[in-house]
Write a protein that holds these residues in place. Structure first.
Motif, PDB file in Angstrom:
ATOM      1  N   ASP A 135       0.852  -1.183   0.000  1.00  0.00           N
ATOM      2  CA  ASP A 135       0.000   0.000   0.000  1.00  0.00           C
ATOM      3  C   ASP A 135       0.894   1.241   0.000  1.00  0.00           C
ATOM      4  OD1 ASP A 135       0.898   0.413   2.643  1.00  0.00           O
ATOM      5  OD2 ASP A 135      -0.829  -0.642   3.490  1.00  0.00           O
ATOM      6  N   HIS A 136       0.295   2.398   0.188  1.00  0.00           N
ATOM      7  CA  HIS A 136       1.070   3.634   0.120  1.00  0.00           C
ATOM      8  C   HIS A 136       2.047   3.778   1.285  1.00  0.00           C
ATOM      9  CE1 HIS A 136      -1.063   5.267  -3.320  1.00  0.00           C
ATOM     10  NE2 HIS A 136      -2.205   4.890  -2.774  1.00  0.00           N
ATOM     11  N   GLN A 137       1.845   3.006   2.336  1.00  0.00           N
ATOM     12  CA  GLN A 137       2.734   3.080   3.491  1.00  0.00           C
ATOM     13  C   GLN A 137       3.846   2.025   3.444  1.00  0.00           C
ATOM     14  OE1 GLN A 137      -0.809   3.545   4.015  1.00  0.00           O
ATOM     15  NE2 GLN A 137      -0.123   5.676   3.840  1.00  0.00           N
ATOM     16  N   SER A 138       3.801   1.142   2.489  1.00  0.00           N
ATOM     17  CA  SER A 138       4.823   0.096   2.400  1.00  0.00           C
ATOM     18  C   SER A 138       6.191   0.710   2.153  1.00  0.00           C
ATOM     19  CB  SER A 138       4.492  -0.886   1.274  1.00  0.00           C
ATOM     20  OG  SER A 138       3.269  -1.554   1.514  1.00  0.00           O
ATOM     21  N   TYR A 194       4.419   3.430  -9.132  1.00  0.00           N
ATOM     22  CA  TYR A 194       3.962   2.684  -7.954  1.00  0.00           C
ATOM     23  C   TYR A 194       2.515   3.007  -7.602  1.00  0.00           C
ATOM     24  CZ  TYR A 194       4.082   0.741  -3.202  1.00  0.00           C
ATOM     25  OH  TYR A 194       3.825   0.027  -2.058  1.00  0.00           O
ATOM     26  N   ASP A 195       2.146   4.271  -7.586  1.00  0.00           N
ATOM     27  CA  ASP A 195       0.788   4.657  -7.216  1.00  0.00           C
ATOM     28  C   ASP A 195      -0.237   4.152  -8.236  1.00  0.00           C
ATOM     29  OD1 ASP A 195       1.671   5.927  -4.906  1.00  0.00           O
ATOM     30  OD2 ASP A 195       1.827   7.883  -5.877  1.00  0.00           O
ATOM     31  N   LYS A 196       0.106   4.233  -9.514  1.00  0.00           N
ATOM     32  CA  LYS A 196      -0.803   3.715 -10.533  1.00  0.00           C
ATOM     33  C   LYS A 196      -0.951   2.202 -10.420  1.00  0.00           C
ATOM     34  CE  LYS A 196      -0.059   7.385 -13.952  1.00  0.00           C
ATOM     35  NZ  LYS A 196       0.432   7.709 -15.312  1.00  0.00           N
ATOM     36  N   GLY A 197       0.154   1.549 -10.078  1.00  0.00           N
ATOM     37  CA  GLY A 197       0.096   0.109  -9.886  1.00  0.00           C
ATOM     38  C   GLY A 197      -0.820  -0.272  -8.742  1.00  0.00           C
ATOM     39  N   LEU A 198      -0.728   0.476  -7.646  1.00  0.00           N
ATOM     40  CA  LEU A 198      -1.615   0.209  -6.504  1.00  0.00           C
ATOM     41  C   LEU A 198      -3.080   0.390  -6.892  1.00  0.00           C
ATOM     42  CD1 LEU A 198       0.264   1.920  -3.517  1.00  0.00           C
ATOM     43  CD2 LEU A 198       0.127  -0.532  -4.044  1.00  0.00           C
ATOM     44  N   ALA A 199      -3.361   1.419  -7.684  1.00  0.00           N
ATOM     45  CA  ALA A 199      -4.739   1.657  -8.115  1.00  0.00           C
ATOM     46  C   ALA A 199      -5.252   0.498  -8.972  1.00  0.00           C
ATOM     47  CB  ALA A 199      -4.826   2.970  -8.891  1.00  0.00           C
ATOM     48  N   ALA A 200      -4.397  -0.005  -9.851  1.00  0.00           N
ATOM     49  CA  ALA A 200      -4.786  -1.132 -10.695  1.00  0.00           C
ATOM     50  C   ALA A 200      -5.016  -2.387  -9.859  1.00  0.00           C
ATOM     51  CB  ALA A 200      -3.719  -1.385 -11.749  1.00  0.00           C
ATOM     52  N   VAL A 201      -4.173  -2.590  -8.862  1.00  0.00           N
ATOM     53  CA  VAL A 201      -4.324  -3.757  -7.993  1.00  0.00           C
ATOM     54  C   VAL A 201      -5.634  -3.667  -7.208  1.00  0.00           C
ATOM     55  CG1 VAL A 201      -3.396  -4.893  -5.937  1.00  0.00           C
ATOM     56  CG2 VAL A 201      -1.874  -4.292  -7.824  1.00  0.00           C
ATOM     57  N   GLU A 202      -5.989  -2.481  -6.742  1.00  0.00           N
ATOM     58  CA  GLU A 202      -7.255  -2.322  -6.031  1.00  0.00           C
ATOM     59  C   GLU A 202      -8.432  -2.688  -6.927  1.00  0.00           C
ATOM     60  OE1 GLU A 202      -7.996  -1.772  -2.792  1.00  0.00           O
ATOM     61  OE2 GLU A 202      -5.825  -2.136  -2.633  1.00  0.00           O
ATOM     62  N   GLN A 203      -8.332  -2.323  -8.202  1.00  0.00           N
ATOM     63  CA  GLN A 203      -9.391  -2.691  -9.138  1.00  0.00           C
ATOM     64  C   GLN A 203      -9.443  -4.202  -9.335  1.00  0.00           C
ATOM     65  OE1 GLN A 203     -11.559  -0.612 -10.171  1.00  0.00           O
ATOM     66  NE2 GLN A 203     -12.692  -1.902 -11.612  1.00  0.00           N
ATOM     67  N   LEU A 204      -8.277  -4.839  -9.401  1.00  0.00           N
ATOM     68  CA  LEU A 204      -8.243  -6.303  -9.490  1.00  0.00           C
ATOM     69  C   LEU A 204      -8.923  -6.937  -8.284  1.00  0.00           C
ATOM     70  CD1 LEU A 204      -4.598  -6.949 -10.787  1.00  0.00           C
ATOM     71  CD2 LEU A 204      -6.699  -7.651 -11.944  1.00  0.00           C
ATOM     72  N   LYS A 205      -8.658  -6.394  -7.105  1.00  0.00           N
ATOM     73  CA  LYS A 205      -9.268  -6.932  -5.888  1.00  0.00           C
ATOM     74  C   LYS A 205     -10.781  -6.809  -5.930  1.00  0.00           C
ATOM     75  CE  LYS A 205      -5.366  -6.073  -2.730  1.00  0.00           C
ATOM     76  NZ  LYS A 205      -4.908  -5.284  -1.556  1.00  0.00           N
ATOM     77  N   GLN A 206     -11.273  -5.715  -6.479  1.00  0.00           N
ATOM     78  CA  GLN A 206     -12.719  -5.523  -6.555  1.00  0.00           C
ATOM     79  C   GLN A 206     -13.369  -6.474  -7.551  1.00  0.00           C
ATOM     80  OE1 GLN A 206     -13.900  -1.399  -7.058  1.00  0.00           O
ATOM     81  NE2 GLN A 206     -12.212  -0.671  -5.770  1.00  0.00           N
TER      82      GLN A 206
END
Length: 327
Positions: A214-217, A245-257
């Motif tokens: 996440d953003h704190q990692s 990194y931030d765009k990657g996190l956003a994409a991963v959140e979409q995958l989780k959803q």
């Protein structure tokens, strides 16, 4: 474990194999002979028969660990190593037959082997692919019994297309994952036509596709995910697949959803293996638990067309504009 043909080598290799970059360092952990031996032996216990290493992983310590494995196991294990990254400066002019011969012979000594099953140029500068004398060297090394086959590890699709023009190139190792989808266009078609084995590396985008960050990692100073995000030490694409990194996190959140009850690392590995052109995927592992999780992913079943289309949409929405034409 399932096995696939490694291109024109004819070798049958485990579709989930093992990359040993983590074993050798640059991931924030000190090298440990005991940990390396545990990971390598557990991999073989689980049916892995293809190990990918390099002379620069741990400055030879990874190769030495692979050598210990070969000496203590009776199973058929295919060893792939890589050469060229020790050149300093790492330029096309530095690539000479004499220098590469020295590296191959050093790798043989590191592993205590008479023959390396597969030796690969280790992400050389693009101009090296226009130096036929480099590729001719490996024919001589094969005649001498020092290697069985040769391949290339690449950064760019164009390098792979050029490499296929050399008849002795049997394999191409490339970054291929949910965040790096361009290779499944022209490169895959040409590889199939030329009977080239494709080895997929960085399958989890340096851990982004595990869904654990996440953003704190944070990452230690010796971890390439800390010091190479902008390509300070080597190609930017090797770290988080070149994705912001931030765009990657956003994409991963979409995958989780979209895949709420699915293990993300398993999803990522199964997505790669959905391509028949892939001979094997080589996720790394810093410990036995990570290794076990990677290996069991292949048993979770194949992805269906709807799942694959959802993943393609996420790539196009979040990632494609940033990475597609760069690599």
């Amino acid at each position: 474990m399932k096995y696939r043909k490694l291109g024109k080598t004819g070798l049958q290799v485990s579709e989930i194999s093992l990359g040993t970059w983590q074993v050798g360092g640059r991931w924030g952990d000190d090298f440990s002979n005991r940990n390396a031996d545990e990971i390598l032996n557990k991999a073989v216990d689980e049916g892995v028969n293809f190990i990918d290493t390099a002379d620069v992983y741990g400055d030879g310590l990874s190769e030495k660990a692979v050598g210990r494995l070969i000496k203590t196991r009776k199973e058929q294990i295919y060893v792939a190593s890589k050469c060229g990254r020790k050149l300093d400066p790492h330029t096309a002019d530095a690539y000479t037959p004499a220098a590469l011969r020295t590296f191959v012979e050093d790798s043989l000594r590191n592993m205590g082997l008479e023959t390396i099953d597969l030796i690969q140029l280790h992400c050389p500068p693009t101009d090296v692919f226009y130096k036929p004398e480099i590729f001719e060297l490996f024919d001589r090394l094969k005649d001498e019994g020092k290697i069985r086959f040769m391949g290339v590890s690449i950064e760019k699709v164009e390098e792979g297309l050029k490499a296929m023009q050399y008849s002795n190139v049997c394999t191409i190792q490339l970054i291929y994952n949910i965040f790096r989808q361009r290779p499944n266009e022209l490169l895959f078609a040409q590889a199939k036509r030329n009977n080239i084995g494709l080895i997929a590396r960085v399958p989890l985008a340096s851990g982004l596709l595990t869904g654990k960050f996440d953003h704190q990692s944070s990452f230690t100073k010796d971890d390439h995910r800390n010091f190479n995000r902008n390509g300070e030490q080597f190609d930017k694409g090797e770290t988080f697949s070149g994705v912001d990194y931030d765009k990657g996190l956003a994409a991963v959140e979409q995958l989780k959803q979209l895949f709420p009850n699915v293990n993300l690392p398993s999803l990522a590995l199964r997505w790669i293996l959905a391509s028949d052109e892939i001979s094997c995927v080589i996720p790394g592992a810093s410990n036995v638990t990570q290794l076990q999780n990677n290996i069991t992913a292949a048993n979770d079943g194949e992805l269906n067309a709807i799942q694959i289309e959802k993943i393609k949409h996420i790539y196009e929405q979040f990632i494609k504009a940033e990475v597609h034409q760069r690599w």
